[in-house]
Design a protein around this motif. Structure first.
Motif, PDB file in Angstrom:
ATOM      1  N   ALA A   1       0.837  -1.209   0.000  1.00  8.53           N
ATOM      2  CA  ALA A   1       0.000   0.000   0.000  1.00  8.53           C
ATOM      3  C   ALA A   1       0.863   1.247   0.000  1.00  8.53           C
ATOM      4  O   ALA A   1       0.603   2.198  -0.742  1.00  8.53           O
TER       5      ALA A   1
ATOM      6  N   LEU B   1      -4.968   1.439  -5.890  1.00  6.40           N
ATOM      7  CA  LEU B   1      -4.936   2.173  -4.622  1.00  6.40           C
ATOM      8  C   LEU B   1      -6.205   1.931  -3.815  1.00  6.40           C
ATOM      9  O   LEU B   1      -6.147   1.702  -2.601  1.00  6.40           O
TER      10      LEU B   1
ATOM     11  N   THR C   1      -4.079   2.433 -11.745  1.00  9.76           N
ATOM     12  CA  THR C   1      -3.390   2.817 -10.507  1.00  9.76           C
ATOM     13  C   THR C   1      -4.387   3.242  -9.434  1.00  9.76           C
ATOM     14  O   THR C   1      -4.274   2.833  -8.271  1.00  9.76           O
TER      15      THR C   1
ATOM     16  N   THR D   1      -5.571   2.213   0.476  1.00 14.32           N
ATOM     17  CA  THR D   1      -4.483   3.133   0.820  1.00 14.32           C
ATOM     18  C   THR D   1      -4.975   4.345   1.584  1.00 14.32           C
ATOM     19  O   THR D   1      -4.177   5.027   2.221  1.00 14.32           O
TER      20      THR D   1
ATOM     21  N   ALA E   1       2.281   1.714  -3.368  1.00 12.60           N
ATOM     22  CA  ALA E   1       1.269   2.168  -4.323  1.00 12.60           C
ATOM     23  C   ALA E   1       1.088   3.684  -4.259  1.00 12.60           C
ATOM     24  O   ALA E   1       0.887   4.335  -5.287  1.00 12.60           O
ATOM     25  N   VAL E   2       1.181   4.239  -3.078  1.00 10.27           N
ATOM     26  CA  VAL E   2       1.104   5.698  -2.937  1.00 10.27           C
ATOM     27  C   VAL E   2       2.302   6.340  -3.632  1.00 10.27           C
ATOM     28  O   VAL E   2       2.163   7.352  -4.317  1.00 10.27           O
TER      29      VAL E   2
END
Length: 106
Positions: free
Chosen positions: A53, A92, A88, A97, A56-57
């Motif tokens: 996570a 997320l 994306t 996230t 991913a940010v």
């Protein structure tokens, strides 16, 4: 290695495909790294999963930073950027996230 995985899964792989095979993909990747003797900072599989996570940010911030440099003069380039951003954002959302960000901001 985690950023490469995030880039592939988050931006390149169809989100529905990832979701349907998430556990086996992530576990296989983690197991392969572990069995190969990779030296990384994850204490266990759950830690690895939660770090995804965070990664991913970082992928999103990279996309935002790189977007102005992309030549969008062709329909193909526009579609590529659109699909990458859509995947994306779905990635997320799936990884929840928002909870990661709340924890980081507190």
């Amino acid at each position: 290695a985690l950023h490469d995985l995030t880039y592939f899964l988050g931006g390149n792989m169809d989100t529905d495909l990832f979701v349907s095979h998430e556990e086996e993909l992530l576990q296989a990747y983690y197991d392969t790294l572990t069995h190969a003797g990779a030296d990384f900072v994850f204490s266990n599989y759950q830690d690895f999963r939660s770090r995804l996570a965070e990664s991913a940010v970082h992928l999103l911030t990279w996309l935002i930073a790189m977007a102005p440099s992309v030549d969008l003069s062709s329909d193909r380039a526009q579609l590529l950027v659109e699909v990458f951003f859509r995947r994306t954002f779905a990635f997320l959302k799936h990884l929840k996230t928002d909870a990661f960000l709340r924890d980081e901001l507190e």
